[in-house]
Motif scaffolding. Structure first.
Motif, mmCIF file in Angstrom:
data_model
loop_
_atom_site.group_PDB
_atom_site.id
_atom_site.type_symbol
_atom_site.label_atom_id
_atom_site.label_comp_id
_atom_site.label_asym_id
_atom_site.label_seq_id
_atom_site.Cartn_x
_atom_site.Cartn_y
_atom_site.Cartn_z
ATOM 1 N N ILE A 376 0.666 -1.311 -0.027
ATOM 2 C CA ILE A 376 -0.143 0.030 -0.010
ATOM 3 C C ILE A 376 0.663 1.208 0.070
ATOM 4 N N GLN A 377 1.900 1.062 0.958
ATOM 5 C CA GLN A 377 2.873 2.416 0.903
ATOM 6 C C GLN A 377 4.201 1.855 1.429
ATOM 7 N N PRO A 378 5.438 2.302 1.021
ATOM 8 C CA PRO A 378 5.616 3.328 0.023
ATOM 9 C C PRO A 378 5.671 2.257 -1.235
ATOM 10 N N SER A 379 6.045 2.921 -2.132
ATOM 11 C CA SER A 379 6.464 2.246 -3.552
ATOM 12 C C SER A 379 5.258 1.302 -3.910
ATOM 13 N N GLU A 380 3.886 1.822 -4.116
ATOM 14 C CA GLU A 380 2.733 1.077 -4.433
ATOM 15 C C GLU A 380 3.249 -0.117 -5.422
#
Length: 501
Positions: A376-380
């Motif tokens: 979901i986060q970071p780097s979807e």
């Protein structure tokens, strides 16, 4: 709950948006930057005006500087957009519970609406829960347009601190505002990867076919922050990690992961299925949890939670929790859903990790389990860990992945902030990504017994874990007992595997 719903009315023009709590951090860091983001994409209704309202007397130019301090303007074009946006913004100061203050606000709104053909009013309550009802009462009394227009109210969490307080809040709101007019915001429902869960599940048959207890061993929904309470310990002491992110954000993700296919994309059909799932969740008890509180880092450079001057030295506040959720229905009976959340851990990460059952033995021995990860986060991203033959002459199996990393696949496409997506949904009148009254009630039924037990039983003391560590030491055993297996994946690294294989 989905019958006799009013038709959706989209605000397309002549809209007044009033942000209450406009001098606070939430409005400055989230609400106004989100409105600016929509403005830059030409997604606000035509002829929109924005009013900030708070108790603090602030000069208009100072207010405009304050709200624009978190705008991202890397280009001259966006710098000009920021100037154009703040020109739409005005400010009114007043109390949250006084008739004269709201009559003054009404006069300001009506002066703006003199040139409007319609009365579309959106009220955003970025205020503490203690003033939700006074503001909602005054708004209904003085600023609801009645039959001559449409009004909507966005309410920020927390929606109470347990079942009784949540019901009390709802009891106060219900006579004033209809459920169609109330938008309870949980910003996780506006995150890109969270909004993708239902399309990903139900539009891909090869995914949906194996989404059940016959194929899945366990599901983990994890939230990790690499920092502590950073001077907010006094506030956090009364909230704790379970109320802060688990009863709301992570539970919403669980709903989307676990719910059945809705009959349509209609907001009420989606929320009906979420409520059905929550009603199948077993209320939590101490047998289902690990509780932790961060201590000082092992090198002594980071403080313990109780080193915060605003925190009692004997505080039992929970800064880490792992919860085993049990869903008693045909799809998920026996599959552990594990919610994990903690502060002062080793990294920043929010993800869903779905671990599949072991492959049949015989042809292969001790294969690592397949995993599907939604970052979901970071780097979807969405990636599937799978077993494959090592390239070359070897017959050895190694772990690799099928990888959809958004910034690689969708280069140049702007992913909106969560608050942008949700405010736009409210403008459109779409409730799909907001929390319904009955959904809120059943979620508190799940968590309230556990929360009261933790608070009332002084013998329950959270396990201390070092600042910057992965988790409390008891977590691996807790996960193992719930059918999670950490495989031998020393050759695997996401997102890229390099080196001597």
């Amino acid at each position: 709950m989905s019958s006799n719903r009013a038709p959706v009315t989209e605000f397309t023009k002549d809209t007044v948006i009033v942000v209450f709590g406009a001098s606070g951090d939430l409005a400055k860091k989230k609400t106004f930057p989100a409105l600016f983001g929509l403005f830059t994409e030409d997604l606000l209704p035509s002829n929109t005006s924005i009013i900030g309202y708070a108790r603090s007397p602030i000069e208009l130019e100072d207010f405009r500087k304050r709200i624009s301090s978190y705008f991202k303007t890397p280009t001259p074009e966006l710098e000009q957009k920021a100037k154009d946006f703040v020109a739409l913004c005005t400010y009114v100061s007043g109390n949250y519970d006084k008739d004269e203050s709201f009559l003054n606000l009404l006069s300001h709104v009506e002066s703006i609406e003199e040139k409007h053909e319609t009365k579309n009013r959106l009220f955003y309550l970025a205020v503490p829960p203690s003033v939700f009802l006074p503001v909602a009462t005054q708004l209904k009394k003085h600023l609801h347009p009645g039959d001559s227009g449409v009004a909507r109210v966005i309410v920020e969490k927390p929606f109470g601190h347990d079942l009784a307080s949540s019901e009390e809040l709802q009891k106060g709101l219900a006579p004033l505002w209809t459920e169609e007019e109330i938008f309870r915001i949980d910003h996780y429902l506006g995150k890109e990867m969270v909004k993708n869960i239902l399309p990903f599940r139900f539009s891909n048959q090869f995914i949906n076919a194996a989404w059940n207890k016959d194929n899945i061993a366990n599901i983990q929904i994890s939230f990790k922050e690499p920092f502590g309470t950073e001077g907010r310990g006094g506030y956090f002491n009364d909230i704790g990690i379970i109320r802060d992110v688990m009863q709301n954000h992570l539970l919403q993700v669980l709903c989307l992961i676990g719910m059945e296919r809705p009959v349509s994309t209609n907001a009420e059909d989606i929320r009906d299925e979420k409520v059905k799932l929550l009603r199948a969740v077993q209320p939590l008890s101490m047998d289902d949890v690990i509780l932790g509180q961060y201590g000082a880092s092992e090198d002594g450079t980071k403080p313990a939670y109780v080193d915060d001057e605003t925190v009692p030295k004997d505080s039992r506040a929970v800064t880490f929790a792992a919860l085993h959720m049990q869903i008693h229905n045909e799809r998920w009976e026996g599959v552990p859903f594990i919610l994990r959340a903690g502060k002062a851990l080793d990294q920043a990460k929010v993800e869903v990790r779905i671990q599949y059952k072991d492959a049949a033995k015989g042809m292969f021995n001790s294969l690592p389990r397949n995993e599907l990860v939604i970052r979901i986060q970071p780097s979807e991203s969405i990636y599937a860990k799978m077993n494959s033959k090592l390239p070359g002459y070897s017959t050895k199996n190694i772990v690799t992945d099928l990888d959809l990393t958004y910034h690689d696949r969708y280069e140049g496409i702007r992913i909106p902030e969560a608050y942008e997506s949700l405010i736009l949904d409210c403008i459109k009148g779409v409730h799909s990504n907001f929390v319904r009254d009955d959904e809120l009630k059943v979620s508190w039924k799940i968590f309230t017994p556990l929360l009261h037990e933790i608070e009332n039983n002084k013998d329950i003391v959270p396990e201390i874990y070092p600042y910057g560590s992965r988790a409390p030491e008891s977590l691996p055993k807790f996960l193992s007992e719930r059918n999670y297996r950490r495989g031998d994946t020393e050759l695997y690294s996401w997102p890229v595997t390099k080196g001597q294989l």
